[in-house]
Design a protein around this motif. Sequence first.
Motif, short mmCIF file in Angstrom:
data_model
loop_
_atom_site.label_atom_id
_atom_site.label_comp_id
_atom_site.label_asym_id
_atom_site.label_seq_id
_atom_site.Cartn_x
_atom_site.Cartn_y
_atom_site.Cartn_z
N LEU A 25 44.70 38.52 29.98
CA LEU A 25 44.92 37.73 31.19
C LEU A 25 45.71 38.53 32.21
O LEU A 25 45.36 38.60 33.39
N GLN A 26 46.78 39.16 31.76
CA GLN A 26 47.62 39.93 32.66
C GLN A 26 46.84 41.06 33.31
O GLN A 26 46.93 41.27 34.52
N ALA A 27 46.05 41.76 32.52
CA ALA A 27 45.27 42.89 33.05
C ALA A 27 44.26 42.41 34.09
O ALA A 27 44.09 43.03 35.15
N ARG A 28 43.59 41.30 33.80
CA ARG A 28 42.54 40.82 34.71
C ARG A 28 43.13 40.22 35.98
O ARG A 28 42.58 40.39 37.07
N VAL A 29 44.24 39.52 35.85
CA VAL A 29 44.86 38.93 37.03
C VAL A 29 45.38 40.01 37.98
O VAL A 29 45.19 39.95 39.20
N LEU A 30 46.00 41.03 37.42
CA LEU A 30 46.53 42.11 38.25
C LEU A 30 45.41 42.93 38.89
O LEU A 30 45.61 43.53 39.95
N ALA A 31 44.24 42.95 38.25
CA ALA A 31 43.11 43.72 38.79
C ALA A 31 42.47 43.03 39.98
O ALA A 31 41.79 43.67 40.79
N LEU A 32 42.67 41.70 40.10
CA LEU A 32 42.09 40.96 41.23
C LEU A 32 43.01 41.10 42.43
O LEU A 32 44.14 40.63 42.43
N ARG A 33 42.52 41.74 43.47
CA ARG A 33 43.34 42.07 44.64
C ARG A 33 43.47 40.88 45.59
O ARG A 33 42.98 39.79 45.32
N ASP A 34 44.08 41.13 46.74
CA ASP A 34 44.35 40.08 47.70
C ASP A 34 43.09 39.47 48.29
O ASP A 34 43.16 38.43 48.94
N GLY A 35 41.94 40.12 48.11
CA GLY A 35 40.69 39.56 48.62
C GLY A 35 40.25 38.33 47.86
O GLY A 35 39.33 37.63 48.27
N PHE A 36 40.94 38.06 46.73
CA PHE A 36 40.63 36.88 45.93
C PHE A 36 41.41 35.72 46.53
O PHE A 36 42.48 35.36 46.07
N ILE A 37 40.85 35.15 47.59
CA ILE A 37 41.60 34.17 48.38
C ILE A 37 40.84 32.86 48.53
O ILE A 37 39.62 32.79 48.35
N TYR A 38 41.59 31.82 48.87
CA TYR A 38 41.03 30.52 49.23
C TYR A 38 41.76 30.04 50.48
O TYR A 38 42.99 29.95 50.49
N LYS A 39 41.01 29.77 51.54
CA LYS A 39 41.57 29.36 52.82
C LYS A 39 42.64 30.33 53.32
O LYS A 39 43.69 29.93 53.82
N GLY A 40 42.38 31.62 53.13
CA GLY A 40 43.25 32.66 53.66
C GLY A 40 44.47 32.97 52.82
O GLY A 40 45.26 33.84 53.19
N ARG A 41 44.65 32.29 51.68
CA ARG A 41 45.83 32.53 50.86
C ARG A 41 45.43 33.08 49.49
O ARG A 41 44.40 32.68 48.94
N PRO A 42 46.25 33.99 48.94
CA PRO A 42 45.94 34.55 47.62
C PRO A 42 45.91 33.44 46.57
O PRO A 42 46.90 32.74 46.38
N TRP A 43 44.77 33.28 45.92
CA TRP A 43 44.59 32.17 44.99
C TRP A 43 45.44 32.32 43.73
O TRP A 43 45.91 31.33 43.16
N LEU A 44 45.68 33.54 43.30
CA LEU A 44 46.37 33.76 42.02
C LEU A 44 47.84 34.12 42.18
O LEU A 44 48.45 34.67 41.26
N ALA A 45 48.43 33.82 43.33
CA ALA A 45 49.83 34.19 43.57
C ALA A 45 50.76 33.61 42.51
O ALA A 45 51.64 34.31 41.98
N ALA A 46 50.58 32.35 42.16
CA ALA A 46 51.48 31.69 41.20
C ALA A 46 51.36 32.29 39.80
O ALA A 46 52.38 32.56 39.15
#
Length: 242
Positions: A25-46
Amino acid sequence: DLFEKYSISATFGFVSALCLERDELQARVLALRDGFIYKGRPWLAAVKTAVALGKFEGWSEPQLIDHVLARGRHHVCSHGGTHIPYSETGTPVHAIHEDIKLIKTVHHQKNLELDAFIFPRNIVGYRNELATAGFHGYRNMDPQERQGGALGKIGRVLNEFIPLDAADVNTNRARHDGQLLCLSSAKFLNARISYRKCVLAGFTRYRLDQLIENTIRNHGVMHIYTHPHNYLRDPGLFATLD
């Protein structure tokens, strides 16, 4: 255990990220960059913040899907890779491709088919991408949930007391929607949380009795849905479902 008690088979929609071991999970979450967004905000920030601090509880719980599969009677389908909404206006298509890639990885690991999809937040979109990926169908959205805002909430709570939406189940049939099969929508099993505390469990049981009787009379389809966290916040919900 409750489904086992009554020999009932149910569908469990799993978010793929929840099924990953902590390191993966940690590896995959960190691999997803800021382009992984919803309504202009990083979806995985939390989740990125949590896993960086070593807090995986609630984010990585692979034993849950294994527990369901071990029962041997239930259907497991996808509730998205990361629960990002499949909104064609709020989520870029490359984020959807990344999300589907994660779904495929987990379904391959668990030897699951890409058969049905439950849209996160009931936002229906990117159906062509799902069909191209190999999905065959999706759960439709309850017509009562299409009304947003305060009016929508008021209307849905009123239906808990007087099931004026009983007619919805009479035409609740699977139908082809382009490349995918559009499966029956579902009624929410009321959880006594927040403003829904005004609905006593007795009213919920009465509502479901009325909807089921209406379904039988009209040869319809009655589909009920609920969320795991509802049972954490409303412990009485187990008795209601029973």
